[in-house]
Enzyme design. Sequence first.
Site: not given
Ligand code: PAF
Length: 282
Positions: A31, A34, A37, A61
């Site tokens: 989310g 920008h 994405h 993560q």
């Molecule tokens: O690149 C990201 O935004 C994240 O690491 C992903 C690939 C969506 C996994 O949470």
Amino acid sequence: MRTLREIPALREALADVRRRGERIALVPTMGNLHDGHLALVGAARERAEVVIATIFVNPLQFGAGEDLDAYPRTLEADQASLEAAGCDLLFAPEVATVYPRPLADQTRIVVPGVTEGLCGAARPGHFDGVSTIVGMLFNLVQPDLACFGEKDYQQLAVIRRLVADLHFPIEILGVPIVRAEDGLALSSRNGYLSAEERAKAPRLYRTLCELRDTLEGGGDIQTTLAEGSRRLHDAGFVPDYLELRAADLAPVTAATREAVLLVAARLGSTRLIDNLTLTLPR
Ligand code: PAF
């Protein structure tokens, strides 16, 4: 565009798509979208009949002391941008939907080798969290294609390995970095920069460009990297790493031609990453 929060609703929507025999592209995100994405959504749109984006700030993560709580959550604005970019479905689950058990008990996917060093060294467990959520999303959505940004160069390499090793029948598309006019790679974390830091930040990319030119001109690798670190320090960055690797992230040897410069550096409390591919001379 429909937004789905629950797994059964996602499965139902996907069953309809599959019955129609349509090609599905997945764009996983956290989310705070920008133009980087939206370039992923655009690439997906060109290659599949149905584009599914996901928004999930994945706690698995983030390490202790990282920005999980502060990570910007902007669902309404993201929904509007995705819709305008031609996304068909958004899956935006709650943490408890994705991980119903305590995180410590969560089954994980661990990719060896390519996760070591670079961001893997500074962020222990980070790539296990990425691999686990991406593997889970692949399993839930079963897309034909999935799009990831080349800014997260090591992440892309990890995902390619994961797909190869677990035999996911999914094409992985790396989408080029989108940069601001002054060269700064777009990132949700750029929003953490003060005005003064934002003005300095493009120096990261400019340094990579200078180093690329020197290396492509036959400059000694160690000397060039040391000079690059010095320039970043002088510009106010605290470099975490500045490395040259072969394009597949293997160590550079005398035979390496296609290579990549990778950098992570702190500017104030913000950790920025960037990379630039180059061709070493014979
Ligand atoms: O690149 C990201 O935004 C994240 O690491 C992903 C690939 C969506 C996994 O949470």
